[in-house]
Design a protein around this motif. Structure first.
Motif, short mmCIF file in Angstrom:
data_model
loop_
_atom_site.label_atom_id
_atom_site.label_comp_id
_atom_site.label_asym_id
_atom_site.label_seq_id
_atom_site.Cartn_x
_atom_site.Cartn_y
_atom_site.Cartn_z
N ASN A 13 0.81 -1.22 0.00
CA ASN A 13 0.00 0.00 0.00
C ASN A 13 0.85 1.27 0.00
O ASN A 13 0.31 2.38 -0.06
N GLU A 14 2.17 1.12 0.08
CA GLU A 14 3.07 2.26 0.01
C GLU A 14 3.69 2.42 -1.38
O GLU A 14 4.37 3.41 -1.64
N VAL A 15 3.46 1.45 -2.24
CA VAL A 15 4.05 1.48 -3.58
C VAL A 15 3.35 2.52 -4.44
O VAL A 15 2.11 2.61 -4.45
N GLU A 75 -10.27 -7.68 -6.69
CA GLU A 75 -9.07 -8.17 -6.02
C GLU A 75 -7.87 -7.26 -6.22
O GLU A 75 -6.75 -7.61 -5.83
N GLY A 76 -8.08 -6.12 -6.88
CA GLY A 76 -7.01 -5.16 -7.06
C GLY A 76 -6.17 -5.39 -8.30
O GLY A 76 -5.12 -4.75 -8.46
N LEU A 77 -6.60 -6.27 -9.19
CA LEU A 77 -5.86 -6.57 -10.42
C LEU A 77 -6.48 -5.84 -11.60
O LEU A 77 -7.68 -5.53 -11.61
N MET A 108 -2.93 -12.60 -13.41
CA MET A 108 -1.68 -12.59 -12.64
C MET A 108 -1.92 -13.14 -11.23
O MET A 108 -2.98 -12.92 -10.65
N GLY A 109 -0.92 -13.82 -10.70
CA GLY A 109 -1.04 -14.34 -9.34
C GLY A 109 -0.90 -13.27 -8.27
O GLY A 109 -1.29 -13.48 -7.12
N TRP A 110 -0.31 -12.13 -8.62
CA TRP A 110 -0.11 -11.02 -7.69
C TRP A 110 -0.37 -9.72 -8.44
O TRP A 110 0.00 -9.59 -9.62
N PRO A 111 -0.96 -8.70 -7.81
CA PRO A 111 -1.06 -7.39 -8.45
C PRO A 111 0.32 -6.72 -8.50
O PRO A 111 1.25 -7.10 -7.78
N PHE A 112 0.44 -5.72 -9.35
CA PHE A 112 1.74 -5.06 -9.54
C PHE A 112 2.28 -4.47 -8.24
O PHE A 112 3.50 -4.49 -8.01
#
Length: 325
Positions: free
Chosen positions: A152-154, A208-210, A232-236
């Motif tokens: 959440n800081e990215v 899911e944020g993707l 994608m398995g993970w969001p950026f």
């Protein structure tokens, strides 16, 4: 206000510019400012510079050569699509299935920031390769320096198409040693045609944020692969956080998503079918990639550079522990 920033060449001059909303004209950013400068200045300042540029003179986009949108400090490439891993492992390593370690954390390697090519540039076959392949990806560009950031800081400045060209035969040999890929992937990476600011793509973000962007790739006008970036398995944001874990990420760093599934590369299809169909890329083939909201890249494969044979094999050593005459 969203922006599409680009780096182009026009009549021998390289400059950073902003596309108009219709995508027909490119407006130069004054004072020799680069896109990397804009990224490092932060999104609010970059948007202000873009708005100012739109009041100046313009060049029709059909008169420019698209260069990579920016010169990044580093380029990392992840492998974030389970379906891609499931298909390509059999082709590259001869194994089947996704290893349990893939699910534990996002894996990446560093690739060559000096091998970036533009959206319409010709791409030579890597010397010695007979199994040349495309890889359809999206990249984010980091917007702010950070050390061990939480997701959440990215801060992500924007996104662009990332085409990771791969020599599968070279990659296969390297990865047998347990290290790589290296020469299998460093010959060229297409980046472009422009950098779209992150705010423009927020409407595509799912629960899911993707980012649910449609990705498509065609070879010689025939569609070969299609997927959603949201597979994608993970969001950026989580990829950037992992890249910066225990170290730093810098404004302008480029992070590729990894190749999408469902035909995002030829090796995935080869691994599933057990045959090299469609065949490896050959000189004259045209590879076109389109990502919703990001545009289209179109590169033509050309002949390999003429180089001498690879270095001789390693010398067998006696493993002496003392100097000998």
């Amino acid at each position: 206000m969203t922006m599409r920033f680009a780096t182009c060449e026009h009549r021998g001059e390289v400059f950073a510019g902003v596309l108009d909303r219709e995508g027909e004209h490119l407006f130069a950013v004054p004072d020799g400012t680069t896109v990397l400068d804009l990224v490092r200045s932060g999104l609010p300042a970059a948007l202000e510079a873009g708005r100012a540029a739109l009041t100046g003179s313009a060049v029709p986009v059909d008169q420019v050569r698209w260069l990579p949108p920016l010169e990044p400090p580093t380029v990392r490439d992840f492998v974030a699509f389970e379906e891609h891993v499931d298909g390509v492992v059999a082709s590259v390593s001869g194994r089947n299935g996704v290893v349990p370690e893939w699910y534990e954390a996002p894996t990446f390697y560093f690739t060559d920031p000096h091998a970036l090519v533009g959206a319409h540039d010709d791409v030579p076959v890597p010397p010695g390769s007979r199994e040349f392949d495309f890889e359809l990806e999206v990249a984010c560009v980091v917007g702010r320096d950070a050390a061990s950031p939480a997701p959440n800081e990215v801060e992500i400045f924007g996104y662009t198409i990332f085409h990771d060209w791969s020599a599968r035969d070279l990659q296969r040999r390297e990865m047998e040693v347990g290290l790589g890929p290296a020469k299998g992937t460093d010959s060229a990476t297409t980046l472009g045609p422009w950098l779209v600011t992150a705010d423009e793509l927020e409407p595509f973000r799912d629960a899911e944020g993707l980012l649910a962007l449609e990705e498509r790739v065609a070879v010689n006008g025939v569609e070969v692969g299609r997927d959603l970036l949201s597979n994608m398995g993970w969001p950026f944001e989580e990829l950037v956080a992992y890249a910066g874990r225990g170290t730093h990420v810098r404004a302008g760093d480029v992070l590729g998503s990894g190749t999408c599934g469902n035909g995002g590369c030829l090796a995935e299809l080869w691994g599933r079918s057990g045959t090299q169909q469609p065949p490896p890329l050959r000189p004259g083939d045209v590879v076109e990639m389109t990502v919703e909201g990001l545009g289209t890249t179109r590169n033509t494969v050309v002949e390999s550079a003429a180089l001498p044979p690879v270095l001789p094999p390693a010398r067998v050593r006696p493993r002496h522990r003392e100097r000998r005459p």
